[in-house]
Design a protein around this motif. Structure first.
Motif, mmCIF file in Angstrom:
data_model
loop_
_atom_site.group_PDB
_atom_site.id
_atom_site.type_symbol
_atom_site.label_atom_id
_atom_site.label_comp_id
_atom_site.label_asym_id
_atom_site.label_seq_id
_atom_site.Cartn_x
_atom_site.Cartn_y
_atom_site.Cartn_z
ATOM 1 N N HIS A 155 2.311 5.451 10.200
ATOM 2 C CA HIS A 155 1.119 5.755 9.387
ATOM 3 C C HIS A 155 1.375 5.341 7.941
ATOM 4 C CE1 HIS A 155 -2.674 7.509 8.434
ATOM 5 N NE2 HIS A 155 -2.797 8.059 9.626
ATOM 6 N N ARG A 184 -0.407 6.427 -0.261
ATOM 7 C CA ARG A 184 -1.131 7.454 -1.033
ATOM 8 C C ARG A 184 -0.186 8.458 -1.692
ATOM 9 N NH1 ARG A 184 -6.449 7.003 0.173
ATOM 10 N NH2 ARG A 184 -6.956 6.054 2.183
ATOM 11 N N ALA A 205 -5.719 15.310 3.333
ATOM 12 C CA ALA A 205 -6.210 15.542 4.696
ATOM 13 C C ALA A 205 -5.617 16.828 5.267
ATOM 14 C CB ALA A 205 -5.844 14.362 5.583
ATOM 15 N N GLY A 212 -4.545 16.634 8.349
ATOM 16 C CA GLY A 212 -3.389 15.877 8.799
ATOM 17 C C GLY A 212 -3.054 15.924 10.278
ATOM 18 N N LEU A 260 1.173 18.501 16.338
ATOM 19 C CA LEU A 260 1.165 19.293 15.106
ATOM 20 C C LEU A 260 1.256 20.788 15.425
ATOM 21 C CD1 LEU A 260 -0.609 19.453 12.048
ATOM 22 C CD2 LEU A 260 -2.113 20.421 13.757
ATOM 23 N N ASP A 302 -11.565 22.477 10.217
ATOM 24 C CA ASP A 302 -11.374 22.993 11.574
ATOM 25 C C ASP A 302 -11.037 24.485 11.493
ATOM 26 O OD1 ASP A 302 -10.271 23.721 14.031
ATOM 27 O OD2 ASP A 302 -9.295 21.796 14.342
ATOM 28 N N VAL A 343 -10.822 15.273 3.080
ATOM 29 C CA VAL A 343 -11.136 14.031 3.808
ATOM 30 C C VAL A 343 -10.669 14.225 5.261
ATOM 31 C CG1 VAL A 343 -10.815 12.500 1.810
ATOM 32 C CG2 VAL A 343 -8.880 12.993 3.301
ATOM 33 N N SER A 370 -14.292 15.629 10.577
ATOM 34 C CA SER A 370 -15.751 15.471 10.462
ATOM 35 C C SER A 370 -16.209 15.481 9.003
ATOM 36 C CB SER A 370 -16.444 16.597 11.228
ATOM 37 O OG SER A 370 -16.211 17.826 10.562
HETATM 38 P P1 NDP Z 1 -8.086 12.009 10.194
HETATM 39 O O1 NDP Z 1 -7.541 11.568 11.466
HETATM 40 O O2 NDP Z 1 -9.534 11.678 9.935
HETATM 41 O O3 NDP Z 1 -7.131 11.453 9.048
HETATM 42 C C1 NDP Z 1 -7.434 11.541 7.713
HETATM 43 C C2 NDP Z 1 -7.466 10.163 7.169
HETATM 44 O O4 NDP Z 1 -8.133 10.152 5.921
HETATM 45 C C3 NDP Z 1 -6.065 9.662 6.878
HETATM 46 O O5 NDP Z 1 -5.493 9.120 8.015
HETATM 47 C C4 NDP Z 1 -6.303 8.621 5.791
HETATM 48 O O6 NDP Z 1 -6.431 7.364 6.393
HETATM 49 C C5 NDP Z 1 -7.669 9.026 5.200
HETATM 50 N N1 NDP Z 1 -7.565 9.392 3.796
HETATM 51 C C6 NDP Z 1 -8.359 8.932 2.807
HETATM 52 N N2 NDP Z 1 -8.006 9.446 1.627
HETATM 53 C C7 NDP Z 1 -6.955 10.258 1.849
HETATM 54 C C8 NDP Z 1 -6.149 11.094 1.018
HETATM 55 N N3 NDP Z 1 -6.362 11.146 -0.309
HETATM 56 N N4 NDP Z 1 -5.173 11.824 1.572
HETATM 57 C C9 NDP Z 1 -4.960 11.785 2.900
HETATM 58 N N5 NDP Z 1 -5.672 11.013 3.739
HETATM 59 C C10 NDP Z 1 -6.668 10.244 3.226
HETATM 60 O O7 NDP Z 1 -7.962 13.572 9.987
HETATM 61 P P2 NDP Z 1 -6.696 14.481 10.030
HETATM 62 O O8 NDP Z 1 -5.452 13.711 10.336
HETATM 63 O O9 NDP Z 1 -6.725 15.281 8.784
HETATM 64 O O10 NDP Z 1 -6.989 15.410 11.281
HETATM 65 C C11 NDP Z 1 -7.984 16.411 11.216
HETATM 66 C C12 NDP Z 1 -8.766 16.423 12.513
HETATM 67 O O11 NDP Z 1 -7.887 16.581 13.610
HETATM 68 C C13 NDP Z 1 -9.713 17.575 12.579
HETATM 69 O O12 NDP Z 1 -10.955 17.087 13.017
HETATM 70 C C14 NDP Z 1 -9.101 18.481 13.650
HETATM 71 O O13 NDP Z 1 -10.103 19.209 14.309
HETATM 72 C C15 NDP Z 1 -8.420 17.507 14.554
HETATM 73 N N6 NDP Z 1 -7.310 17.962 15.374
HETATM 74 C C16 NDP Z 1 -6.700 19.184 15.226
HETATM 75 C C17 NDP Z 1 -5.624 19.556 15.996
HETATM 76 C C18 NDP Z 1 -4.976 20.874 15.744
HETATM 77 O O14 NDP Z 1 -5.341 21.562 14.814
HETATM 78 N N7 NDP Z 1 -3.968 21.276 16.532
HETATM 79 C C19 NDP Z 1 -5.105 18.643 17.039
HETATM 80 C C20 NDP Z 1 -5.777 17.380 17.084
HETATM 81 C C21 NDP Z 1 -6.844 17.072 16.290
HETATM 82 P P3 NDP Z 1 -6.096 6.041 5.579
HETATM 83 O O15 NDP Z 1 -4.944 6.363 4.667
HETATM 84 O O16 NDP Z 1 -5.721 5.056 6.643
HETATM 85 O O17 NDP Z 1 -7.333 5.714 4.821
#
Ligand code: NDP
Length: 418
Positions: free
Chosen positions: A142, A148, A176, A178, A206, A275, A319, A322
């Motif tokens: 990643h 970032r 995020a 994460g 996670l 979430d 970010v 959803s």
């Molecule tokens: P995403 O998969 O949407 O990842 C967030 C993305 O936002 C990053 O990968 C990054 O992509 C982008 N981004 C843009 N700006 C920033 C910033 N300033 N800091 C960090 N990232 C940034 O979401 P999450 O990884 O946060 O996962 C959350 C989701 O996962 C929720 O919907 C949740 O319901 C679900 N989930 C929860 C689980 C659990 O709680 N056990 C298990 C599985 C899923 P880039 O850098 O490439 O632009």
């Protein structure tokens, strides 16, 4: 089920038509589902077998002064009195200067569980020696989070049983929550452990027990601010402190104490597109961190000041998931004048403490039902079909009769209409 084969592949309209063909719903009901779905394209991409959007009310909690700044806080909830209570708790704290908060680093923990381990201590120290390689693999999976300023920072190895090891990956997730980011990193490491090192991986995911992403809110209220209806503020403060002690001692009380805290927390978490199951799971695990389930907040009285404190894991994002997809989330972020995830954590911790203060204050004075009653009677009147214009007279009549049951509500409505 017959007629529902490949339901997930059908378009939205066809999914609704099937419900009618199979006589689950009539046309009027289908029209309601259609009318309730205003963002079909977005919603259909968010979940599987989408049929409609289920709406919940959103209101604003007021009076929240957090670290010197006053906020309008969007709450999404179906429960009457939650917004009113949260605003009342915050109003009391506002008169004492508001909430203060501290937010730790925003590190999330992911786990790779190894099974069939023969010599756990040996495997543990071998894994520790592989830390650099594993961190590099995680970050390569990643790379954008590293750009970032975040990414995998550390590894920890815990022997869970003679045959089971948890390899914990600790990641700075920036803005995020994460989950997906961590899961991608964990799976890359798991593949290496399995294919190159011959270890047996059971699970990689996670952990929602986010003990490296904590937020704390505190407040300090001079007891005279709590004075009410002939009861001295000092007496009320003492009762709140005793109620807090009970929540530390007794899991039956602690569960309800924490449910009240989560009334506010969940409402803001939902409004901010986060979430809420993840936050709930982490909060309750944290409540049991010393082996007994306890209240998440504590209240004590010292030198005529009531001190409140609430700490819990709050891995919230601004970010991801959803958040960037649901249009209302952007509007709610704007209402909050949100700058970053740490600020959201601070606000949410303050909401939990404000909500808790209001609940305890009501419980040790009038009891919870008095304040709730009017809103509950409104819900009762709505449930028997009262229109907006009929609500007020039906609620007043039910109050006069001191009745709370559906049969009386129906009768009152019929009498009003005749
Ligand atoms: P995403 O998969 O949407 O990842 C967030 C993305 O936002 C990053 O990968 C990054 O992509 C982008 N981004 C843009 N700006 C920033 C910033 N300033 N800091 C960090 N990232 C940034 O979401 P999450 O990884 O946060 O996962 C959350 C989701 O996962 C929720 O919907 C949740 O319901 C679900 N989930 C929860 C689980 C659990 O709680 N056990 C298990 C599985 C899923 P880039 O850098 O490439 O632009």
């Amino acid at each position: 089920m017959e007629g529902f084969e490949k339901y997930y592949q059908k378009d939205h309209q066809t999914r609704l038509d099937i419900l009618k063909q199979k006589k689950y719903l009539d046309q009027t009901q289908l029209d309601k589902l259609q009318a309730s779905a205003s963002e079909v394209k977005i919603s259909d991409a968010m979940i599987e077998n989408f049929i409609t959007e289920y709406h919940l009310p959103e209101g604003l909690a007021l009076n929240y002064v957090v670290d010197g700044q006053e906020y309008l806080i969007p709450f999404v909830t179906e429960e009457p009195s939650v917004v009113a209570a949260a605003s009342h708790g915050a109003a009391l704290v506002k008169r004492a200067g508001g909430f203060k908060t501290t937010v730790t680093e925003r590190l999330m923990i992911g786990q790779i569980i190894l099974e069939n381990v023969a010599h756990p201590e040996q495997v543990a120290s071998f894994l520790e020696s592989q830390a650099e390689k594993l961190l590099a693999l995680a970050n390569a999976a990643h790379p954008s989070i590293v750009k970032r300023g975040g990414g995998a920072q550390a590894l920890k190895v815990r022997v869970l049983a003679p045959d089971l090891i948890s390899l914990d990956l600790i990641v700075d997730v920036k803005e995020a929550m994460g989950a997906n980011m961590l899961n991608t990193m964990l799976e890359a490491c798991a593949t290496y452990l399995q294919t190159k090192l011959g270890l047996d991986v059971l699970i990689s995911i996670l952990s929602n027990y986010a003990t490296r992403c904590l937020a704390k809110a505190t407040c300090a209220l001079p007891v005279e601010l709590l004075t009410r209806n002939g009861l001295s503020g000092a007496k009320i403060a003492q009762k709140i402190a005793t109620a807090s002690r009970v929540a530390q001692l007794d899991p039956y009380r602690a569960t309800t104490h924490n449910k009240g805290i989560m009334n506010g927390i969940d409402a803001v978490v939902l409004a901010s597109g986060n979430d809420w199951r993840a936050i709930e799971a982490g909060a309750h695990a944290y409540a049991a961190r010393d082996g007994q389930y306890r209240g998440l907040s504590t209240w004590i009285v010292k030198d005529d000041i009531l001190y409140g404190e609430l700490e819990l894991p709050l891995p919230l994002g601004t970010v991801g998931g959803s958040i960037g997809i649901v249009p209302l989330v952007k509007i709610n972020q704007q209402l909050l004048r949100l700058k970053d995830a740490r600020q959201l954590e601070a606000i949410v911790a303050a909401v939990g403490l404000g909500q808790n203060l209001a609940a305890l204050y009501a419980l040790v004075t009038d009891g919870i039902q008095k304040g709730h009653m009017r809103l509950q009677l409104k819900s009762l009147a709505l449930s028997v079909g009262a229109t907006k214009a009929e609500l007020e007279p039906v609620v007043s009549r039910l109050e006069a009769l001191q009745a709370r049951d559906q049969a009386t509500a129906k009768k009152v409505l019929e009498e009003l209409r005749n």
